[in-house]
Design a protein around this motif. Structure first.
Motif, short mmCIF file in Angstrom:
data_model
loop_
_atom_site.label_atom_id
_atom_site.label_comp_id
_atom_site.label_asym_id
_atom_site.label_seq_id
_atom_site.Cartn_x
_atom_site.Cartn_y
_atom_site.Cartn_z
N THR A 71 0.89 -1.16 0.00
CA THR A 71 0.00 0.00 0.00
C THR A 71 0.93 1.21 0.00
O THR A 71 2.15 1.07 0.09
CB THR A 71 -0.85 0.04 1.28
OG1 THR A 71 0.03 0.23 2.39
CG2 THR A 71 -1.62 -1.26 1.46
N ARG A 72 0.35 2.39 -0.06
CA ARG A 72 1.21 3.59 0.00
C ARG A 72 1.93 3.67 1.34
O ARG A 72 3.01 4.24 1.42
CB ARG A 72 0.39 4.85 -0.19
CG ARG A 72 -0.16 4.97 -1.57
CD ARG A 72 0.35 6.22 -2.30
NE ARG A 72 -0.04 6.09 -3.68
CZ ARG A 72 0.80 6.00 -4.70
NH1 ARG A 72 2.10 6.05 -4.49
NH2 ARG A 72 0.35 5.87 -5.92
N LEU A 73 1.35 3.10 2.36
CA LEU A 73 2.01 3.15 3.68
C LEU A 73 3.24 2.25 3.70
O LEU A 73 4.34 2.69 4.05
CB LEU A 73 1.04 2.73 4.79
CG LEU A 73 1.65 2.73 6.19
CD1 LEU A 73 2.08 4.13 6.62
CD2 LEU A 73 0.66 2.17 7.21
N THR A 74 3.07 0.99 3.30
CA THR A 74 4.24 0.09 3.35
C THR A 74 5.27 0.54 2.32
O THR A 74 6.47 0.42 2.56
CB THR A 74 3.84 -1.38 3.12
OG1 THR A 74 3.26 -1.53 1.83
CG2 THR A 74 2.86 -1.86 4.18
N HIS A 75 4.81 1.08 1.21
CA HIS A 75 5.74 1.64 0.23
C HIS A 75 6.58 2.75 0.88
O HIS A 75 7.81 2.76 0.76
CB HIS A 75 4.99 2.18 -0.99
CG HIS A 75 5.78 3.13 -1.83
ND1 HIS A 75 6.84 2.71 -2.61
CD2 HIS A 75 5.70 4.48 -1.99
CE1 HIS A 75 7.37 3.77 -3.22
NE2 HIS A 75 6.70 4.84 -2.86
N SER A 76 5.92 3.66 1.56
CA SER A 76 6.64 4.79 2.17
C SER A 76 7.63 4.30 3.22
O SER A 76 8.73 4.86 3.36
CB SER A 76 5.65 5.77 2.81
OG SER A 76 4.76 6.25 1.81
N ALA A 197 15.49 6.48 -3.66
CA ALA A 197 15.04 5.37 -2.80
C ALA A 197 13.60 5.01 -3.18
O ALA A 197 13.21 3.83 -3.17
CB ALA A 197 15.12 5.77 -1.33
N ASP A 198 12.82 6.01 -3.55
CA ASP A 198 11.44 5.79 -4.01
C ASP A 198 11.47 4.88 -5.25
O ASP A 198 10.76 3.88 -5.33
CB ASP A 198 10.82 7.16 -4.34
CG ASP A 198 9.36 7.09 -4.76
OD1 ASP A 198 8.68 6.11 -4.40
OD2 ASP A 198 8.90 8.04 -5.42
N GLU A 199 12.33 5.22 -6.18
CA GLU A 199 12.42 4.44 -7.42
C GLU A 199 12.88 2.99 -7.15
O GLU A 199 12.33 2.04 -7.69
CB GLU A 199 13.38 5.13 -8.40
CG GLU A 199 13.46 4.40 -9.71
CD GLU A 199 14.45 5.04 -10.69
OE1 GLU A 199 14.69 6.25 -10.62
OE2 GLU A 199 14.99 4.29 -11.52
#
Ligand code: MG
Length: 381
Positions: A71-76, A197-199
């Motif tokens: 999810t966007r949370l675990t991704h972040s 790091a996002d990528e």
């Protein structure tokens, strides 16, 4: 320098962002003992409502499609973890990288990119919708947690990192923060690290989630050299391994390859440019980067995912529905602002489109689906 700064930041390189030299917060505040300015930024993000909503926002797969998908949370959290490791190796500010990483997706709409594209179309006549700008709007304006001001009042450096991209038109309206897009300067190394790091995080977890969902097959990834190279090593080392574990071991090695390369190439560039301060970093070429061969491989992986996962017909069906939900919601509120909750309705009196966009963008996937049902399904309340 406070005791907290002396403790955590004394080991940092001179070109790191030091909280004692922050360009500060929009609303003056007394800094506290025991925490640096950037640690407070990170903590403010974690305590925000927008951060909690990330749990129910899509990365690629809609939240209810499976419990193991990102999810966007675990991704972040993954972005923060990867970013911190890189920051530590390069002796720059881990706390600032983490604050940026945890906040970087706060402005995302429900349903990932499909939701954002739809909202951007709805806002075409009203200044458009950019998720980076919206993340900034969340921390500058929309969070309501402090008596004295709107937003989280983060430091300039955290806000600079959150605003990863921005159109020139919008940059001109942003004063200080928009300046670098006009002058074509770089942000701090911490911001550059959070960006890459996002990528690293999404390319790798999308491979993992793509395979778990069955939309990608292991054999297809043989054409992706970054994956194929590591998969060959894993098969050689562990010939008996079941597919699931082969995938995990391969993805783990891919992430590590990218991180190690990024640290090595960035160290080389930093040595060559020899910046002495964060201001030198801002004036230099991008210093955080992959080596040429790894950049090419990472781009190939990106194109593979675009072709085979993001454009997969099953994903396309979901994004088609998502687009319709966002468009319908926007249109219904536009036609009759009385349908908006009170606080948004009050704001809609002066800024109708922007208030609606803020409301829709803030929704989680399931909230948007429910709200759509409440507004359009006869017999629902
Ligand atoms: Mg992201």
């Amino acid at each position: 320098m406070s005791a907290a700064e002396a403790g955590v930041e004394s080991v940092l390189a001179s070109f790191a962002a030091h909280s004692a030299q922050t360009r500060g917060r929009v609303h003056a505040e007394t800094e506290v003992i025991g925490r640096t300015a950037f640690q407070r930024d990170r903590e403010r993000v974690i305590h925000s409502a927008a951060f909690r909503r990330l749990e129910y926002k899509t990365q690629v797969f809609v939240n209810h499609e499976g419990d193991l998908f990102r999810t966007r949370l675990t991704h972040s959290l993954e972005v923060a973890q990867i970013g911190r490791g890189i920051a530590r190796a390069l002796r720059v500010n881990e706390d600032l990288v983490e604050a940026i990483a945890l906040a970087h997706d706060l402005g995302h709409t429900p349903f990932g990119h499909a939701g954002q594209d739809a909202l951007h179309e709805c806002m075409a006549e009203h200044g458009g919708f950019e998720h980076n700008l919206q993340s900034l709007r969340v921390v500058d304006e929309l969070e309501e947690r402090y008596g004295g001001f709107n937003g989280l009042n983060l430091t300039f450096e955290a806000r600079e990192g959150i605003l990863k991209h921005c159109s020139l038109e919008n940059a001109r309206k942003l004063g200080d923060l928009g300046q670098r897009f006009i002058a074509r300067h770089q942000p701090s190394l911490e911001a550059q690290i959070a960006n890459l790091a996002d990528e690293i995080a999404y390319n790798n977890h999308d491979v993992d989630d793509g395979l778990r969902s069955g939309l990608l097959r292991l054999g297809q990834l043989d054409e992706v050299s970054l994956f194929a190279r590591q998969a060959a090593v894993v098969r050689e080392l562990f010939p008996q391994l079941l597919e699931r574990r082969t995938i995990h071991e391969t993805v783990r090695r891919m992430i590590s390859t990218l991180i190690v390369d990024l640290i090595e190439e960035s160290s080389r560039r930093i040595d060559a440019a020899a910046p002495r301060s964060v201001d030198d970093v801002r004036l230099a070429q991008p210093l955080i980067a992959f080596s040429e061969p790894i950049r090419r491989e990472a781009d190939a992986l990106k194109s593979f995912l675009r072709e085979n996962l993001y454009r997969h017909y099953q994903v396309a069906r979901m994004t088609n529905k998502a687009r319709r939900i966002v468009r319908d919601l926007f249109a219904a509120f536009w036609d009759d602002v009385r349908l908006l909750p009170t606080d948004y309705r009050e704001r809609a009196e002066s800024q109708r489109a922007r208030a609606i966009a803020d409301y829709v963008a803030g929704m989680t996937d399931r909230y948007a689906i429910r709200e759509h049902r409440r507004l359009f399904a006869v017999g629902e309340v």
